[in-house]
Motif scaffolding. Structure first.
Motif, PDB file in Angstrom:
ATOM      1  N   ARG A  90       0.813  -1.214   0.000  1.00 37.40           N
ATOM      2  CA  ARG A  90       0.000   0.000   0.000  1.00 37.40           C
ATOM      3  C   ARG A  90       0.843   1.260   0.000  1.00 37.40           C
ATOM      4  O   ARG A  90       0.349   2.335  -0.305  1.00 37.40           O
ATOM      5  N   ALA A  91       2.108   1.162   0.386  1.00 37.62           N
ATOM      6  CA  ALA A  91       2.986   2.329   0.398  1.00 37.62           C
ATOM      7  C   ALA A  91       3.588   2.504  -0.992  1.00 37.62           C
ATOM      8  O   ALA A  91       4.319   1.651  -1.472  1.00 37.62           O
ATOM      9  N   VAL A  92       3.245   3.600  -1.657  1.00 37.46           N
ATOM     10  CA  VAL A  92       3.723   3.835  -3.018  1.00 37.46           C
ATOM     11  C   VAL A  92       4.393   5.194  -3.094  1.00 37.46           C
ATOM     12  O   VAL A  92       4.052   6.111  -2.340  1.00 37.46           O
ATOM     13  N   PRO A  93       5.356   5.362  -4.014  1.00 31.28           N
ATOM     14  CA  PRO A  93       5.975   6.674  -4.189  1.00 31.28           C
ATOM     15  C   PRO A  93       4.921   7.690  -4.610  1.00 31.28           C
ATOM     16  O   PRO A  93       4.027   7.374  -5.404  1.00 31.28           O
ATOM     17  N   PRO A  94       4.997   8.914  -4.100  1.00 30.11           N
ATOM     18  CA  PRO A  94       4.007   9.925  -4.487  1.00 30.11           C
ATOM     19  C   PRO A  94       4.195  10.337  -5.943  1.00 30.11           C
ATOM     20  O   PRO A  94       5.305  10.346  -6.461  1.00 30.11           O
ATOM     21  N   PHE A  95       3.090  10.679  -6.597  1.00 30.41           N
ATOM     22  CA  PHE A  95       3.172  11.177  -7.959  1.00 30.41           C
ATOM     23  C   PHE A  95       3.677  12.619  -7.966  1.00 30.41           C
ATOM     24  O   PHE A  95       3.419  13.392  -7.032  1.00 30.41           O
ATOM     25  N   ASP A  96       4.395  12.964  -9.012  1.00 33.34           N
ATOM     26  CA  ASP A  96       4.760  14.361  -9.243  1.00 33.34           C
ATOM     27  C   ASP A  96       3.475  15.193  -9.248  1.00 33.34           C
ATOM     28  O   ASP A  96       2.465  14.784  -9.831  1.00 33.34           O
ATOM     29  N   PRO A  97       3.465  16.365  -8.592  1.00 33.16           N
ATOM     30  CA  PRO A  97       2.210  17.130  -8.473  1.00 33.16           C
ATOM     31  C   PRO A  97       1.555  17.445  -9.815  1.00 33.16           C
ATOM     32  O   PRO A  97       0.335  17.294  -9.963  1.00 33.16           O
ATOM     33  N   GLU A  98       2.335  17.870 -10.799  1.00 34.63           N
ATOM     34  CA  GLU A  98       1.749  18.177 -12.108  1.00 34.63           C
ATOM     35  C   GLU A  98       1.191  16.921 -12.770  1.00 34.63           C
ATOM     36  O   GLU A  98       0.105  16.949 -13.370  1.00 34.63           O
ATOM     37  N   LEU A  99       1.909  15.828 -12.655  1.00 30.76           N
ATOM     38  CA  LEU A  99       1.432  14.586 -13.251  1.00 30.76           C
ATOM     39  C   LEU A  99       0.195  14.067 -12.526  1.00 30.76           C
ATOM     40  O   LEU A  99      -0.708  13.494 -13.149  1.00 30.76           O
ATOM     41  N   GLY A 100       0.152  14.262 -11.209  1.00 28.43           N
ATOM     42  CA  GLY A 100      -0.996  13.804 -10.441  1.00 28.43           C
ATOM     43  C   GLY A 100      -2.284  14.497 -10.852  1.00 28.43           C
ATOM     44  O   GLY A 100      -3.347  13.873 -10.898  1.00 28.43           O
ATOM     45  N   VAL A 101      -2.199  15.790 -11.159  1.00 31.19           N
ATOM     46  CA  VAL A 101      -3.391  16.523 -11.609  1.00 31.19           C
ATOM     47  C   VAL A 101      -3.910  15.935 -12.918  1.00 31.19           C
ATOM     48  O   VAL A 101      -5.122  15.736 -13.092  1.00 31.19           O
ATOM     49  N   VAL A 102      -3.000  15.630 -13.840  1.00 30.62           N
ATOM     50  CA  VAL A 102      -3.405  15.051 -15.122  1.00 30.62           C
ATOM     51  C   VAL A 102      -4.019  13.673 -14.916  1.00 30.62           C
ATOM     52  O   VAL A 102      -5.056  13.334 -15.499  1.00 30.62           O
ATOM     53  N   LEU A 103      -3.401  12.873 -14.058  1.00 32.90           N
ATOM     54  CA  LEU A 103      -3.902  11.523 -13.798  1.00 32.90           C
ATOM     55  C   LEU A 103      -5.314  11.566 -13.223  1.00 32.90           C
ATOM     56  O   LEU A 103      -6.190  10.792 -13.626  1.00 32.90           O
ATOM     57  N   ALA A 104      -5.546  12.484 -12.306  1.00 32.88           N
ATOM     58  CA  ALA A 104      -6.866  12.585 -11.676  1.00 32.88           C
ATOM     59  C   ALA A 104      -7.942  12.981 -12.680  1.00 32.88           C
ATOM     60  O   ALA A 104      -9.123  12.673 -12.480  1.00 32.88           O
ATOM     61  N   GLY A 105      -7.541  13.647 -13.749  1.00 31.26           N
ATOM     62  CA  GLY A 105      -8.502  14.090 -14.740  1.00 31.26           C
ATOM     63  C   GLY A 105      -8.795  13.093 -15.838  1.00 31.26           C
ATOM     64  O   GLY A 105      -9.641  13.360 -16.705  1.00 31.26           O
ATOM     65  N   LEU A 106      -8.116  11.953 -15.833  1.00 34.84           N
ATOM     66  CA  LEU A 106      -8.354  10.957 -16.872  1.00 34.84           C
ATOM     67  C   LEU A 106      -9.713  10.291 -16.671  1.00 34.84           C
ATOM     68  O   LEU A 106     -10.168  10.085 -15.547  1.00 34.84           O
ATOM     69  N   SER A 107     -10.328   9.926 -17.769  1.00 35.72           N
ATOM     70  CA  SER A 107     -11.631   9.274 -17.692  1.00 35.72           C
ATOM     71  C   SER A 107     -11.483   7.854 -17.146  1.00 35.72           C
ATOM     72  O   SER A 107     -10.422   7.225 -17.254  1.00 35.72           O
ATOM     73  N   LYS A 108     -12.559   7.345 -16.587  1.00 32.43           N
ATOM     74  CA  LYS A 108     -12.578   5.977 -16.086  1.00 32.43           C
ATOM     75  C   LYS A 108     -12.327   4.994 -17.226  1.00 32.43           C
ATOM     76  O   LYS A 108     -11.632   3.988 -17.046  1.00 32.43           O
ATOM     77  N   GLU A 109     -12.859   5.307 -18.405  1.00 35.80           N
ATOM     78  CA  GLU A 109     -12.694   4.430 -19.558  1.00 35.80           C
ATOM     79  C   GLU A 109     -11.233   4.297 -19.949  1.00 35.80           C
ATOM     80  O   GLU A 109     -10.756   3.204 -20.280  1.00 35.80           O
ATOM     81  N   SER A 110     -10.485   5.411 -19.896  1.00 35.06           N
ATOM     82  CA  SER A 110      -9.082   5.378 -20.314  1.00 35.06           C
ATOM     83  C   SER A 110      -8.211   4.608 -19.341  1.00 35.06           C
ATOM     84  O   SER A 110      -7.126   4.161 -19.701  1.00 35.06           O
ATOM     85  N   ARG A 111      -8.673   4.448 -18.093  1.00 34.89           N
ATOM     86  CA  ARG A 111      -7.892   3.728 -17.082  1.00 34.89           C
ATOM     87  C   ARG A 111      -8.411   2.311 -16.859  1.00 34.89           C
ATOM     88  O   ARG A 111      -7.918   1.603 -15.989  1.00 34.89           O
ATOM     89  N   GLU A 112      -9.364   1.892 -17.643  1.00 31.68           N
ATOM     90  CA  GLU A 112      -9.922   0.546 -17.504  1.00 31.68           C
ATOM     91  C   GLU A 112      -8.869  -0.497 -17.849  1.00 31.68           C
ATOM     92  O   GLU A 112      -8.204  -0.402 -18.882  1.00 31.68           O
ATOM     93  N   PRO A 113      -8.669  -1.509 -17.015  1.00 31.92           N
ATOM     94  CA  PRO A 113      -7.663  -2.536 -17.316  1.00 31.92           C
ATOM     95  C   PRO A 113      -7.992  -3.287 -18.604  1.00 31.92           C
ATOM     96  O   PRO A 113      -9.152  -3.444 -18.978  1.00 31.92           O
ATOM     97  N   VAL A 114      -6.952  -3.747 -19.275  1.00 30.86           N
ATOM     98  CA  VAL A 114      -7.122  -4.603 -20.447  1.00 30.86           C
ATOM     99  C   VAL A 114      -7.317  -6.035 -19.959  1.00 30.86           C
ATOM    100  O   VAL A 114      -6.515  -6.548 -19.176  1.00 30.86           O
ATOM    101  N   THR A 115      -8.368  -6.676 -20.422  1.00 30.59           N
ATOM    102  CA  THR A 115      -8.664  -8.057 -20.047  1.00 30.59           C
ATOM    103  C   THR A 115      -8.866  -8.878 -21.318  1.00 30.59           C
ATOM    104  O   THR A 115      -9.081  -8.314 -22.397  1.00 30.59           O
ATOM    105  N   PRO A 116      -8.828 -10.195 -21.213  1.00 32.49           N
ATOM    106  CA  PRO A 116      -9.118 -11.002 -22.402  1.00 32.49           C
ATOM    107  C   PRO A 116     -10.483 -10.694 -23.009  1.00 32.49           C
ATOM    108  O   PRO A 116     -10.666 -10.771 -24.224  1.00 32.49           O
ATOM    109  N   ASP A 117     -11.442 -10.307 -22.172  1.00 28.58           N
ATOM    110  CA  ASP A 117     -12.792 -10.043 -22.663  1.00 28.58           C
ATOM    111  C   ASP A 117     -12.908  -8.727 -23.437  1.00 28.58           C
ATOM    112  O   ASP A 117     -13.727  -8.613 -24.345  1.00 28.58           O
ATOM    113  N   ASN A 118     -12.099  -7.723 -23.059  1.00 23.19           N
ATOM    114  CA  ASN A 118     -12.232  -6.429 -23.731  1.00 23.19           C
ATOM    115  C   ASN A 118     -11.062  -6.098 -24.655  1.00 23.19           C
ATOM    116  O   ASN A 118     -10.999  -5.002 -25.207  1.00 23.19           O
TER     117      ASN A 118
END
Length: 360
Positions: A29-57
């Motif tokens: 659970r302990a992870v390196p913190p994201f760069d502040p500028e990168l973290g803002v961009v990451l938070a703004g990504l759509s749920k669809e763009s962060r959906e894991p790739v699975t055999p089904d999709n």
């Protein structure tokens, strides 16, 4: 109890010791913190763009990528005459189809020019040779006087290993053999790629060394995808954070390897992290983020090159996740990363032009 360590044979390094997959939950659970500028961009990504790739999709993801990823035409890439762009269909691997190479260079430059032979990213299942060229041409080809060839290799799961790698090898052999026609210097070829393309670049460098093929001047490995085993600490620590996780990673490796996934005798050309002999390789530039799954396998690869007596320049960008530069092109850390890559290429090409051996 004492343990006797047997040194490896000269020029050979042991494979990195696997980290148990059962990472303690409290540690995971302990992870390196994201760069502040990168973290803002990451938070703004759509749920669809962060959906894991699975055999089904997987197929749906491929279709969505093909429909939405910008694919410039040759006329677009010429940029009002600033670049000369040609597409070639060249002989592919034995029993394989022809390979498409997209060749581009700054207009009006007298050759022969050094060549960046580039493999696009896309987790081995997505991407194309055209979409990566606008950035490469503006960042490297124009300021450094480079010719560029981008390879349209076949994608998994329709084509499994070794098909994509053999496409890249066939294209490299053709380009080096037609150096005069292309007005390039066959002694100044840099093999490069990003993510899956970075893994292909590392594998291609190993393959051409072992087959006695064209000898590259250097290898540019940007957050390369090197290890199929999912056994590093970072592959578990960072899963569920950033934009790539273990589910996606396992899915695409299985798509590439098929029944060979998990095989103990998988060759290093399929997954370069499995290589036990990294001697005799050209200087490498390796970069990765501190907050991405590929961190430990990429750091281990640089260390293995050093242990084999080779040259590698390693950058671990603090707080960076996978593909950060494409998602946050204006971030300060992205500019730092791009400047570091360009400086390495400048040094490598400058040393080769003066007759001094590259030092990486």
């Amino acid at each position: 109890m004492s343990v006797r360590r047997v040194p490896p044979e000269p020029g050979r390094v042991p494979a990195p010791t696997a980290v148990p997959t059962a990472v303690p939950r409290a540690v995971a659970r302990a992870v390196p913190p994201f760069d502040p500028e990168l973290g803002v961009v990451l938070a703004g990504l759509s749920k669809e763009s962060r959906e894991p790739v699975t055999p089904d999709n997987l197929q749906a993801r491929q279709e969505r990528d093909a429909a939405t990823r910008p694919r410039p035409t040759a006329e677009d890439l010429r940029a009002d005459g600033r670049f000369e762009v040609t597409e070639f269909r060249v002989p592919g691997p034995p029993d394989g189809p022809d390979v498409t190479l997209v060749s581009a260079r700054p207009s009006g430059l007298a050759g022969p020019l050094p060549l960046l032979y580039y493999m696009h990213g896309g987790a081995m299942i997505m991407g194309n040779a055209w979409s990566v060229l606008p950035r490469i041409l503006s960042e490297w080809a124009l300021p450094l006087g480079l010719a560029v060839i981008s390879v349209e290799y076949r994608l998994a799961p329709r084509t499994r290993y070794p098909g994509p790698l053999e496409d890249c090898y066939a294209g490299l052999v053709w380009a080096a053999g037609h150096a005069a026609e292309l007005d390039i210097d066959a002694d100044r070829i840099v093999i490069g790629g990003k993510s899956a393309g970075g893994g292909l670049a590392a594998a291609l460098t190993l393959l051409t060394r072992d087959r006695g093929g064209p000898a590259p001047l250097g290898q540019l490995l940007l957050c390369p995808m090197l290890d199929d085993r999912n056994s590093t600490f970072s592959s578990h620590q960072m899963s569920g954070h950033g934009v790539w996780d273990l589910t996606s990673h396992t899915t695409v490796w299985k798509a590439l390897l098929g029944d060979r996934y998990g095989a103990t005798d998988l060759p290093p050309y399929a997954a370069p992290a499995r290589a036990t002999d990294l001697s005799g390789l050209p200087p490498a530039y390796i970069e990765v983020g501190s907050a991405e799954m590929f961190r430990d396998e990429d750091v281990a690869y640089a260390n293995a090159i050093w242990q084999a007596g080779g040259q590698a320049e390693l950058h671990v960008w603090p707080g960076a996740y996978h593909g950060f530069d494409g998602l946050a092109p204006r971030a300060t850390i992205t500019q730092d990363a791009r400047n570091a890559r360009t400086r390495w290429l400048q040094r490598l090409l400058g040393q080769s032009s003066t007759g001094n051996p590259p030092t990486g």
